[in-house]
Design a protein around this motif. Structure first.
Motif, short mmCIF file in Angstrom:
data_model
loop_
_atom_site.label_atom_id
_atom_site.label_comp_id
_atom_site.label_asym_id
_atom_site.label_seq_id
_atom_site.Cartn_x
_atom_site.Cartn_y
_atom_site.Cartn_z
N VAL A 54 0.81 -1.23 -0.12
CA VAL A 54 0.09 0.03 -0.01
C VAL A 54 0.92 1.22 -0.06
N THR A 55 1.96 1.10 0.96
CA THR A 55 2.63 2.51 1.09
C THR A 55 3.42 2.61 -0.29
N GLY A 56 3.97 1.64 -0.98
CA GLY A 56 4.70 1.69 -2.27
C GLY A 56 3.77 2.16 -3.19
N LEU A 57 2.43 1.68 -3.39
CA LEU A 57 1.82 2.12 -4.30
C LEU A 57 1.64 4.00 -4.16
N VAL A 58 1.27 4.43 -2.86
CA VAL A 58 1.17 5.84 -2.57
C VAL A 58 2.34 6.68 -3.17
N ILE A 59 3.50 6.16 -2.64
CA ILE A 59 4.76 6.91 -2.93
C ILE A 59 5.13 6.95 -4.28
N ASP A 60 4.85 5.73 -4.99
CA ASP A 60 5.20 5.64 -6.40
C ASP A 60 4.04 6.60 -7.19
N HIS A 61 3.05 6.49 -6.98
CA HIS A 61 1.84 7.44 -7.66
C HIS A 61 2.10 8.85 -7.13
N CYS A 62 2.36 9.11 -6.28
CA CYS A 62 2.59 10.54 -5.70
C CYS A 62 3.83 11.17 -6.34
N ARG A 63 4.72 10.37 -6.47
CA ARG A 63 6.10 10.68 -7.11
C ARG A 63 5.83 11.13 -8.44
N ARG A 64 5.33 10.21 -9.24
CA ARG A 64 4.78 10.62 -10.66
C ARG A 64 4.13 11.95 -11.05
N ALA A 65 3.08 11.75 -9.98
CA ALA A 65 1.96 13.07 -10.17
C ALA A 65 2.92 14.40 -9.93
N ASN A 108 -9.09 3.02 -29.21
CA ASN A 108 -9.78 3.16 -27.85
C ASN A 108 -9.01 3.10 -26.93
N THR A 109 -7.79 2.42 -27.07
CA THR A 109 -6.83 2.45 -25.96
C THR A 109 -6.30 3.66 -25.70
N ILE A 110 -5.69 4.36 -26.92
CA ILE A 110 -5.31 5.35 -26.66
C ILE A 110 -5.85 6.77 -25.72
N GLU A 111 -7.10 6.55 -26.38
CA GLU A 111 -8.14 7.40 -25.59
C GLU A 111 -8.21 7.20 -24.07
N ALA A 112 -8.33 5.95 -23.77
CA ALA A 112 -8.31 5.55 -22.46
C ALA A 112 -7.12 5.87 -21.55
N GLY A 113 -6.08 5.66 -22.41
CA GLY A 113 -4.65 6.04 -21.78
C GLY A 113 -4.57 7.69 -21.39
N GLN A 114 -5.28 8.48 -22.45
CA GLN A 114 -5.14 9.74 -22.26
C GLN A 114 -5.98 10.30 -21.05
N GLN A 115 -7.19 9.58 -21.00
CA GLN A 115 -8.36 9.83 -19.92
C GLN A 115 -7.48 9.68 -18.57
N ALA A 116 -6.72 8.54 -18.41
CA ALA A 116 -6.09 8.27 -17.32
C ALA A 116 -5.03 9.20 -16.91
N ILE A 117 -4.28 9.74 -17.64
CA ILE A 117 -3.20 10.79 -17.54
C ILE A 117 -3.85 12.15 -16.87
N GLU A 118 -5.04 12.46 -17.79
CA GLU A 118 -5.66 13.62 -17.26
C GLU A 118 -6.63 13.55 -16.11
N GLN A 119 -6.84 12.44 -15.62
CA GLN A 119 -7.69 12.40 -14.42
C GLN A 119 -7.03 12.86 -13.27
#
Length: 209
Positions: free
Chosen positions: A128-139, A174-185
């Motif tokens: 759980v902590t690894g998930l948080v830290i990696d996600h926040c680092r990239r963001a 469709n895959t590209i659009e889903a990826g872009q939506q994930a980035i922009e979320q």
């Protein structure tokens, strides 16, 4: 004169990923040599700042619901990293302060009191902590809150998807659009979706029956 508390507070305010002894001294209006009376160098300064952030963060109290406990713990760490840019980047790079290690041990002990085995408690919290830290680092790097020579901005990453090849148009588009939506979320919304999957995995593989 300054105090160690003032030095640590100034370091946290300036952002732990970019602070220097000189920048903290300038913020406090003292010579940077003065800081060496309280800290041994930048690494010590960063660890003290992270410790202060941990102290200022409200972590959940243990209860009988391990999923709620882990979810609330993840959100507390997320909020800490979001409030103090640079902490996620430092932690991802292996900068562990005494308070971080103490807090981690305390959280693991809480899970063992919820009937997790010690090994499974360590694995669950690490996941759980690894998930948080990696996600926040990239963001924080994609959003420019922490400088990075290698991490593209959200706009750059969104526009860097591969070209759609003939014969593969619909599925690839469709895959590209889903990826872009994930980035922009919102980083928090996307993180919560990942966290739910992680908690489901813990429930299936590690949680007490």
């Amino acid at each position: 004169m300054v105090t160690s508390e003032q030095i640590t507070a100034a370091a946290l305010e300036l952002g732990v990923a970019t602070i220097t002894m000189t920048s903290v001294a300038q913020r406090l209006g003292v010579n940077h040599a003065t800081l060496y009376r309280y800290v041994s160098g930048r690494d010590d300064l960063v660890r003290n700042a992270i410790d202060r952030a941990v102290t200022l963060t409200e972590f959940p109290q243990p209860n009988d619901d391990w999923q709620a406990f882990l979810r609330d713990t993840a959100h507390a760490i997320f909020d800490m990293c979001d409030t103090y840019p640079g902490i996620a980047t430092e932690l991802a790079g292996g900068t562990y302060s005494p308070m971080i290690l103490q807090r981690g041990a305390t959280l693991m002990a809480c899970l063992t009191r919820m009937a997790f085995s010690p090994t499974d408690a360590v694995l669950a919290l690490d996941l759980v902590t690894g998930l948080v830290i990696d996600h926040c680092r990239r963001a924080e790097q994609m959003d420019g809150r922490v400088p990075s020579a290698s991490m593209p901005s959200r706009a750059e990453l969104s526009s860097s998807w591969p070209r759609v090849e003939p014969g593969n148009e619909e599925s690839m588009q469709n895959t590209i659009e889903a990826g872009q939506q994930a980035i922009e979320q919102s980083p928090r919304d996307w993180f919560d979706r990942k966290l739910r999957i992680a908690l489901a995995g813990i429930a299936a593989e590690l949680a007490p029956r």
